[in-house]
Design an enzyme around this catalytic site. Structure first.
Site, PDB file in Angstrom:
ATOM      1  N   LYS A  66      -9.286  75.092 -10.949  1.00  0.00           N
ATOM      2  CA  LYS A  66     -10.741  74.953 -11.136  1.00  0.00           C
ATOM      3  C   LYS A  66     -11.494  75.420  -9.894  1.00  0.00           C
ATOM      4  O   LYS A  66     -12.324  74.697  -9.335  1.00  0.00           O
ATOM      5  CB  LYS A  66     -11.085  73.518 -11.523  1.00  0.00           C
ATOM      6  CG  LYS A  66     -10.369  73.092 -12.796  1.00  0.00           C
ATOM      7  CD  LYS A  66     -10.778  71.728 -13.300  1.00  0.00           C
ATOM      8  CE  LYS A  66     -10.015  71.336 -14.544  1.00  0.00           C
ATOM      9  NZ  LYS A  66      -8.585  71.068 -14.325  1.00  0.00           N
TER      10      LYS A  66
HETATM   11  O1  LIG Z   1     -11.285  69.949 -19.843  1.00  0.00           O
HETATM   12  C1  LIG Z   1     -10.229  69.773 -19.238  1.00  0.00           C
HETATM   13  C2  LIG Z   1      -9.746  70.665 -18.300  1.00  0.00           C
HETATM   14  C3  LIG Z   1      -8.546  70.427 -17.723  1.00  0.00           C
HETATM   15  N1  LIG Z   1      -7.811  69.338 -18.028  1.00  0.00           N
HETATM   16  C4  LIG Z   1      -6.492  69.171 -17.383  1.00  0.00           C
HETATM   17  O2  LIG Z   1      -5.482  69.308 -18.383  1.00  0.00           O
HETATM   18  C5  LIG Z   1      -4.444  68.366 -18.172  1.00  0.00           C
HETATM   19  C6  LIG Z   1      -4.417  67.364 -19.299  1.00  0.00           C
HETATM   20  O3  LIG Z   1      -3.408  66.416 -19.082  1.00  0.00           O
HETATM   21  P1  LIG Z   1      -2.945  65.311 -20.178  1.00  0.00           P
HETATM   22  O4  LIG Z   1      -1.943  64.484 -19.439  1.00  0.00           O
HETATM   23  O5  LIG Z   1      -2.318  66.045 -21.340  1.00  0.00           O
HETATM   24  O6  LIG Z   1      -4.144  64.545 -20.580  1.00  0.00           O
HETATM   25  C7  LIG Z   1      -4.733  67.748 -16.800  1.00  0.00           C
HETATM   26  O7  LIG Z   1      -4.128  68.557 -15.817  1.00  0.00           O
HETATM   27  C8  LIG Z   1      -6.243  67.843 -16.698  1.00  0.00           C
HETATM   28  O8  LIG Z   1      -6.687  67.858 -15.369  1.00  0.00           O
HETATM   29  C9  LIG Z   1      -8.275  68.461 -18.955  1.00  0.00           C
HETATM   30  O9  LIG Z   1      -7.639  67.437 -19.279  1.00  0.00           O
HETATM   31  N2  LIG Z   1      -9.475  68.700 -19.538  1.00  0.00           N
END
Ligand SMILES: O=c1ccn([C@@H]2O[C@H](COP(=O)(O)O)[C@@H](O)[C@H]2O)c(=O)[nH]1
Length: 281
Positions: free
Chosen positions: A104
């Site tokens: 990001k």
């Molecule tokens: O909108 C967003 C952007 C990035 N993320 C990132 O994706 C993963 C989600 O992890 P889970 O454990 O499957 O919930 C994580 O790295 C977030 O920082 C997001 O969730 N939403």
């Protein structure tokens, strides 16, 4: 281990991988030392050992892997080294995989260029996530890299995402303005967009603006997003989706069999994806 040694990833290669594996799964490598099986803590590099075993057990079920850099930066130099070993491991052993540095980033132009070099040249990721808030000159330095993708945050999965992204500007929400404006930027064909799985009801509107671009969709699994709902309006003729699950897969087990447990969870999602792809072919 730099560009020239590897076949460069492009859209067509990603689509072929989706068709071959019957999967559009992205596995998030968000390694938290307090959550990994304790026997791995005796290893010289527990983070890399964890990732290696997860990747080896799941690479045939997933087309992409997304380490979130926060989980590596948090451990200082050792974390960054583990990230480098992880991306090198994937590039050498599974060069077909699409790799995403979820960092990001985004800053004034010359600083963005350095961020882009860090992820595209030094680490050799295929793509990096970038925030649109600073506008065209903060994103175009990433887009300038050939055969690399810039994944722009559009409508994020978190509740607070709508605080700003949902605000109306000239009668349309800011996230729509981001999508439309980004399409006017130089090399906009190198763009993908982040749209959260928890915002499934927005996908049909989003597809009216960007029918062809790939979307990275986090939020399935631990955040409660639903795969079927996302696919209903998010799929395009090339699939066009990379569905990410991090915690739901990598922490499915927490003993010696953790990689097998992760494989089982990944397989469940892949099988759902296979049905969806068949229904839409
Ligand atoms: O909108 C967003 C952007 C990035 N993320 C990132 O994706 C993963 C989600 O992890 P889970 O454990 O499957 O919930 C994580 O790295 C977030 O920082 C997001 O969730 N939403």
């Amino acid at each position: 281990m730099r560009n020239s040694l590897f076949e460069l990833m492009n859209r067509q290669e990603l689509i072929s991988q989706i068709q071959q594996k019957k999967s559009f799964l992205c596995i998030g490598l968000d390694v938290d030392l307090s959550k990994i099986p304790t026997h791995l803590l005796a290893e010289k590099d527990p983070i890399f050992e964890f990732n290696k075993q997860i990747i080896d057990a799941t690479h045939h079920l997933a087309v992409a892997y997304k380490p979130n850099t926060a989980f590596y930066e948090a451990y200082g130099i050792k974390g960054w080294q583990a990230l480098e070993k992880t991306i090198n491991y994937m590039n050498v052993n599974y060069p077909e995989l699409f790799t995403i540095a979820d960092a990001k980033r985004g800053d004034i132009g010359n600083t963005s260029t350095m961020y882009a070099k860090a992820f595209f040249e030094d680490l050799n990721f295929d793509s990096v996530t970038v925030a649109p808030y600073m506008g065209s000159d903060s994103v175009e330095p990433f887009l300038a890299f050939e055969n690399k993708n810039t994944i722009l945050l559009a409508l994020t999965s978190n509740k607070g995402g709508l605080d700003f992204q949902g605000l109306k500007t000239e009668n349309e929400e800011l996230y729509k303005r981001v999508l439309k404006t980004a399409l006017t930027w130089k090399n906009s064909n190198n763009l993908m967009f982040v749209v959260g799985a928890t915002k499934a009801e927005y996908f049909s509107e989003i597809r009216k603006i960007i029918p062809n671009h790939f979307l990275l969709v986090p939020g399935v699994g631990a955040q409660g997003g639903n795969l079927q709902d996302v696919c209903k309006y998010g799929l395009n003729k090339d699939c066009g989706l990379l569905i990410n699950s991090s915690r739901g897969i990598i922490y499915a087990g927490n003993n010696e069999n953790f990689a097998k447990a992760a494989q089982k969870e990944a397989k469940k999602l892949q099988q759902e994806m296979e049905i969806i792809l068949n229904e839409n072919s």
